[in-house]
Design a protein around this motif. Structure first.
Motif, PDB file in Angstrom:
ATOM      1  N   GLN A 128       2.938  19.114   6.626  1.00  0.00           N
ATOM      2  CA  GLN A 128       3.255  18.786   5.241  1.00  0.00           C
ATOM      3  C   GLN A 128       3.042  17.302   4.956  1.00  0.00           C
ATOM      4  OE1 GLN A 128       7.106  20.339   4.189  1.00  0.00           O
ATOM      5  NE2 GLN A 128       6.639  22.379   4.948  1.00  0.00           N
ATOM      6  N   ASP A 129       2.427  16.588   5.892  1.00  0.00           N
ATOM      7  CA  ASP A 129       2.107  15.174   5.705  1.00  0.00           C
ATOM      8  C   ASP A 129       0.666  15.081   5.216  1.00  0.00           C
ATOM      9  OD1 ASP A 129       1.577  12.517   5.817  1.00  0.00           O
ATOM     10  OD2 ASP A 129       2.074  12.245   7.917  1.00  0.00           O
ATOM     11  N   PRO A 130       0.474  14.858   3.928  1.00  0.00           N
ATOM     12  CA  PRO A 130      -0.890  14.926   3.391  1.00  0.00           C
ATOM     13  C   PRO A 130      -1.738  13.689   3.670  1.00  0.00           C
ATOM     14  CG  PRO A 130       0.661  14.401   1.646  1.00  0.00           C
ATOM     15  CD  PRO A 130       1.480  14.628   2.885  1.00  0.00           C
ATOM     16  N   TYR A 131      -1.131  12.597   4.172  1.00  0.00           N
ATOM     17  CA  TYR A 131      -1.869  11.339   4.217  1.00  0.00           C
ATOM     18  C   TYR A 131      -2.055  10.781   5.624  1.00  0.00           C
ATOM     19  CZ  TYR A 131      -0.177  11.893  -0.512  1.00  0.00           C
ATOM     20  OH  TYR A 131       0.142  12.410  -1.732  1.00  0.00           O
ATOM     21  N   GLY A 132      -1.095  10.941   6.502  1.00  0.00           N
ATOM     22  CA  GLY A 132      -1.202  10.369   7.829  1.00  0.00           C
ATOM     23  C   GLY A 132      -0.959   8.873   7.816  1.00  0.00           C
ATOM     24  N   TRP A 153      -0.841   2.586  -4.923  1.00  0.00           N
ATOM     25  CA  TRP A 153      -1.290   3.509  -3.887  1.00  0.00           C
ATOM     26  C   TRP A 153      -2.402   4.409  -4.409  1.00  0.00           C
ATOM     27  CZ3 TRP A 153      -1.144   8.878  -3.857  1.00  0.00           C
ATOM     28  CH2 TRP A 153      -1.502   9.488  -2.646  1.00  0.00           C
ATOM     29  N   GLN A 154      -2.253   4.932  -5.615  1.00  0.00           N
ATOM     30  CA  GLN A 154      -3.267   5.823  -6.177  1.00  0.00           C
ATOM     31  C   GLN A 154      -4.606   5.105  -6.341  1.00  0.00           C
ATOM     32  OE1 GLN A 154      -1.014   7.111  -9.718  1.00  0.00           O
ATOM     33  NE2 GLN A 154      -1.162   9.214  -8.943  1.00  0.00           N
ATOM     34  N   GLN A 155      -4.558   3.847  -6.772  1.00  0.00           N
ATOM     35  CA  GLN A 155      -5.791   3.115  -7.062  1.00  0.00           C
ATOM     36  C   GLN A 155      -6.456   2.563  -5.805  1.00  0.00           C
ATOM     37  OE1 GLN A 155      -4.912   0.055  -9.924  1.00  0.00           O
ATOM     38  NE2 GLN A 155      -4.505   1.481 -11.588  1.00  0.00           N
ATOM     39  N   HIS A 156      -5.654   2.169  -4.817  1.00  0.00           N
ATOM     40  CA  HIS A 156      -6.215   1.380  -3.724  1.00  0.00           C
ATOM     41  C   HIS A 156      -6.066   1.993  -2.328  1.00  0.00           C
ATOM     42  CE1 HIS A 156      -6.805  -1.793  -6.633  1.00  0.00           C
ATOM     43  NE2 HIS A 156      -5.522  -1.778  -6.943  1.00  0.00           N
ATOM     44  N   ILE A 157      -5.120   2.897  -2.129  1.00  0.00           N
ATOM     45  CA  ILE A 157      -4.936   3.490  -0.798  1.00  0.00           C
ATOM     46  C   ILE A 157      -5.514   4.900  -0.748  1.00  0.00           C
ATOM     47  CG2 ILE A 157      -3.276   4.096   0.993  1.00  0.00           C
ATOM     48  CD1 ILE A 157      -3.489   1.098   0.431  1.00  0.00           C
ATOM     49  N   ALA A 158      -5.201   5.697  -1.755  1.00  0.00           N
ATOM     50  CA  ALA A 158      -5.700   7.077  -1.782  1.00  0.00           C
ATOM     51  C   ALA A 158      -7.215   7.136  -1.934  1.00  0.00           C
ATOM     52  CB  ALA A 158      -5.024   7.854  -2.912  1.00  0.00           C
ATOM     53  N   THR A 159      -7.823   6.018  -2.298  1.00  0.00           N
ATOM     54  CA  THR A 159      -9.276   5.976  -2.516  1.00  0.00           C
ATOM     55  C   THR A 159     -10.031   5.479  -1.286  1.00  0.00           C
ATOM     56  OG1 THR A 159      -8.976   3.780  -3.495  1.00  0.00           O
ATOM     57  CG2 THR A 159      -9.078   5.646  -5.002  1.00  0.00           C
TER      58      THR A 159
END
Length: 657
Positions: free
Chosen positions: A36-40, A388-394
Motif C-alpha cells: 500500500q506504499d505507492p511511492y517508496g 510534492w505533486q509538482q516536483h517529487i511525483a514528476t
C-alpha cells in the motif's frame, strides 16, 4: 512479517492504542504496508529536499532528477558521530553500566531484514524484537553505586562519552572513506574541529540532565509514568533502553521496598523516566523514519520527550548556529510538528519544539520555537503536498527549463540561530556550487568539446555517440516459448521466459520483482509485446532482455505485430563526458560478493550514468575524479530505473583525458 498499520495515539505513559504492534519497528510513527506504499523511499518529500529547492532550483534539479551527488566533506558525518555518542549514553543507566564499561555492553540486538516497495527491495539492519533476541539489559545486575544527584550522573555520563566517542567517530570515518565523493582532509578536520566531538556531546547530556532534574522535582511526571515504571509496564513503543519492547518486569532500578511498595521518585528513576525516544544507534540508516500515512513525506526525529505528559521534539545541531543553515531550522521544526500531528490521527499536537546548538555552552544552546496552530499546520501541509505533486511525483519527467539557476543569497546569523548579522549575495552560492562548470547561470560554465570522434594513443579513431541517440529501453514482440512464473519472495511472480521473435529467440528475465503487473492468463504460447525492457549480457556472454518495474506486457494477436525485432547483440556506444559525481557500493548475494563503481557524466547534449560491476570495473577507476573528462569506448546501452546507463563488460575501455 507483522507491520504496524494504524497511527499511534501517544498517551501520557507512552504509545497507547496501537492497533497492530510490530516485532521489528520501534519508532513513534506508523509504517506503511509495502503493497500500500505507492511511492517508496525515493518518491517521498523531506524537509531537506524542499529547502534545497529554495536555495537554488537548478542545483536541486541536478541532484534530484539527474542524481548528481555533492562532495562528502568530513563535517557531514561528524554531526552523526556526535548524535550517535549522545544516544549511546542516553540508552544506558548509571546503575547498570559502569563508567568504564566497554561501549558495546548495552548494544541492541539487530538482524538483517528485507524491505520492499513496489517491485524493488533492499536489505536493512533492524532492531531485533523477536523473543529469542539477546538483550543485555535484563542480564545486568544493579551496581552498588550512589547516583542520588545530577552531578553524580553527569560525572558518569562524561566518562561514558569518553568511551563511546572513539567508536562513534571511527564509524563516521569509515562511512566517509566509503563515500565515492569524499572530499577534504580527515586528519586536518579532526585537528581543527573534530576533536571537539566529546565537548559537544557533553552539552547535549547537560541539557538532558536538566530534563532529568525537572522530572525528579516533579515527582516523575504526573504519577502514572512512575507507577507504570515500577509495575514493569512499558510503553508499546519505548525509548531504546537496553531492554526488549516486550519486557514486563519492573526495572532493576525501580525504587521498591520488600513489599513492592515505592516511595518518592529517586534520581535513577528520573533518569529512566525522562529518557526521550531517539533513533536506536544500532539501527540501520533510515530504518526508523517517520512516514506520513499517505506515504508522500518522511522525516526523522532526533529526540522526543514525553515524561511530563506532552510531546516535545528536539533537534540536535553539532554547531554554533551561525551558518546559513540556521535559516532553515524554524521551518524544519514546524515540519516536525506537522508530521507528528498528521501521523497521529490529527488530534495530538506537539507542545514544544527546540533546537540544541551543541557548539555553545549549555546555558545558551537551547533555541525554542512556538508550536504551530492546527490552521498553520494544515496550510503547511497544503503547500508541501503541492510541492510534492509538482516536483517529487514528476521524477523522471522533470524539464530542466522549469528549474532555472536562481540561487538564493547566503545569510549568516548570531550564535544560537539568533538575528541575521550578514548576507553574501547569490554569487557566493554559485562560487560554492559543485556543478558551476555545468550551469549557465554561474558565470563559471565550461563548454563541452562537441567533437564527433576520439582518437586514442594508438591512432585508432572512435566515433562518439550522442546521448539523445542512445536507446536504453526497447520493445520486442513474439510468442512465448518457455514460461517460468518464478515466485517473488514478497508476493506475485518475477517471470523468466524465452521469446520467439522474427530475429530468433530472446531470453528474458526479471530484475528484482520484475514488472508491476502481468496480463491474466499469460503462459507458454501467448503472443506478447514487451515494452520498456533493457538489454544486458548473460553469464555465458549472450544477450538477454531484463524486465523491471518500468517494463510492461501486452497480449497481442497475430495481426497486431508492429515489427519490433529481437536484438542479437548488445548496443555498444562510445561517449565523451565530464564526471559530475561518482558512485559505488558492495555487497553479497547468493551468487557471491559484488562490487560496483559508477559515475554521472554530463556531455555536450545530455547526461548519462556509466556503471561497472565487479570484474568489469576498469583498472583506472581509482584515478577518476570529479570534473575529469573521460571517454568510454564500447560501453553497452542499458538502463537503471529512469536513468540512461552505459555499462561496462570485458570489451569496454575507460580513458581519462
Amino acid at each position: 512479517m507483522v507491520i504496524l498499520r494504524k497511527t499511534c495515539d501517544w498517551a501520557r505513559s507512552g504509545f497507547k492504542g496501537v492497533g497492530y504492534q510490530s516485532s521489528d519497528i520501534g519508532m513513534p510513527t506508523n509504517i506503511l504496508l509495502p503493497e500500500q506504499d505507492p511511492y517508496g523511499p525515493g518518491g517521498r518529500l523531506s524537509h531537506s529536499s524542499r529547502w534545497g529547492h529554495r536555495l537554488c532550483p537548478r542545483a536541486w534539479f541536478y541532484q534530484r532528477e539527474w542524481g548528481w551527488k555533492g562532495e562528502a566533506v568530513p563535517i557531514l558525518v561528524f554531526g552523526h558521530a556526535v548524535e550517535e555518542c549522545v544516544c549511546r549514553v542516553l540508552r544506558e543507566n548509571p546503575a547498570l553500566v559502569a563508567a568504564n564499561a566497554v561501549s558495546e555492553v548495552f548494544d541492541s540486538p539487530t538482524r538483517e531484514q528485507d524491505a520492499y516497495w513496489r517491485r524493488r527491495d533492499r536489505l536493512n539492519t533492524v532492531i531485533d524484537q523477536r523473543p529469542e533476541a539477546r538483550w543485555n539489559g535484563p542480564l545486568l545486575m544493579v551496581m552498588d553505586e550512589d547516583y542520588d544527584d545530577v552531578d553524580s550522573i553527569r560525572k558518569w555520563a562524561e566518562a561514558r562519552i569518553a568511551v563511546h566517542w572513539p567508536r562513534a567517530i571511527a564509524s563516521a570515518h569509515e562511512s566517509w572513506l566509503g563515500d565515492a565523493n569524499r572530499s577534504g582532509d580527515w586528519d586536518e578536520f579532526m585537528a581543527t574541529r573534530g576533536h571537539l566531538g566529546p565537548q559537544l556531546a557533553a552539552v547535549a547530556l547537560d541539557l538532558h540532565l536538566e530534563e532529568v532534574a525537572k522530572c525528579y522535582e516533579e515527582g516523575g511526571g504526573n504519577g502514572a509514568e512512575l507507577a507504570d515504571f515500577r509495575a514493569g509496564k512499558r510503553p508499546d513503543i519505548p525509548a531504546p533502553d537496553g531492554f526488549p519492547a516486550t519486557h514486563d518486569q519492573p526495572h532493576p532500578c525501580a525504587n521498591l521496598d520488600a513489599e513492592g511498595e515505592g516511595g518518592e521518585v529517586n534520581m535513577l528513576e528520573a533518569w529512566e523516566l525522562a529518557r526521550p525516544w531517539f533513533v536506536d544507534p544500532d539501527a540501520g540508516t533510515f530504518t526508523q523514519q517517520a512516514i506520513l500515512p499517505d506515504g508522500w513525506f518522511q522525516g526523522e526525529y532526533d529526540l522526543v520527550y514525553r515524561w511530563d505528559g506532552t510531546t516535545r521534539i528536539i533537534d540536535l545541531k553539532a554547531s554554533e548556529g551561525t551558518s546559513e543553515w540556521a535559516a532553515s531550522y524554524p521551518l524544519q521544526m514546524q515540519t516536525y510538528a506537522w508530521l507528528w500531528w498528521a501521523s497521529h490521527g490529527r488530534d495530538e499536537e506537539v507542545a514544544g519544539l527546540e533546537t540544541w546548538y551543541l557548539g555553545l555552552a549549555s546555558a545558551d544552546a537551547r533555541k525554542v520555537y512556538q508550536a504551530p496552530s492546527t490552521e498553520q499546520m494544515q496550510e503547511f501541509e497544503d503547500e508541501a503536498h503541492e510541492f510534492w505533486q509538482q516536483h517529487i511525483a514528476t521524477k523522471g519527467r522533470r524539464n530542466i527549463a522549469d528549474y532555472p539557476p536562481e540561487p538564493a543569497p547566503v545569510p549568516s546569523f548570531a550564535a544560537g540561530g539568533g538575528e541575521q548579522v550578514g548576507q553574501a549575495d547569490s554569487s557566493e552560492r554559485c562560487r560554492q556550487c559543485y556543478w558551476a562548470t555545468e550551469c549557465e547561470g554561474s558565470g563559471r560554465k565550461i563548454d563541452h568539446d562537441g567533437a564527433s570522434e576520439y582518437s586514442d594513443h594508438e591512432g585508432t579513431t572512435h566515433q562518439l555517440s550522442k546521448v539523445d541517440d542512445i536507446v536504453t529501453r526497447i520493445s520486442v514482440e513474439g510468442r512465448i516459448g518457455t514460461w517460468k512464473p518464478n515466485p517473488w519472495k514478497f508476493g506475485g511472480i518475477a517471470p523468466a521466459l524465452s521469446l520467439f521473435t522474427g530475429g530468433g529467440s530472446l531470453w528474458c528475465s526479471s530484475y528484482k520483482g520484475g514488472p508491476r503487473t502481468l496480463p491474466e492468463g499469460i503462459s507458454g504460447g501467448t503472443s506478447v509485446r514487451i515494452d520498456g525492457g533493457y538489454l544486458a549480457p548473460t553469464r555465458k556472454g549472450g544477450v538477454q532482455l531484463k524486465l523491471d518495474e518500468h517494463t510492461t506486457f501486452t497480449v497481442i494477436e497475430e495481426g497486431e505485430y508492429e515489427g519490433h525485432q529481437s536484438p542479437t547483440a548488445l548496443h555498444r556506444m562510445n561517449i565523451r563526458g565530464r564526471v559530475m559525481s561518482l558512485s559505488g557500493g558492495e555487497g553479497e548475494t547468493n551468487w557471491g560478493k559484488w562490487k560496483r563503481w559508477g559515475a554521472e557524466l554530463a556531455t555536450a547534449d545530455g547526461v548519462i550514468e556509466i556503471s561497472a560491476m565487479s570484474e568489469n570495473i576498469p583498472f583506472v577507476h581509482d584515478e577518476v575524479k570529479r570534473g575529469d573528462e573521460v571517454v568510454v569506448i564500447a560501453g553497452y546501452a542499458t538502463a537503471f530505473a529512469d536513468k540512461k546507463q552505459l555499462s561496462f563488460d570485458g570489451e569496454t575501455i575507460l580513458r581519462i583525458l
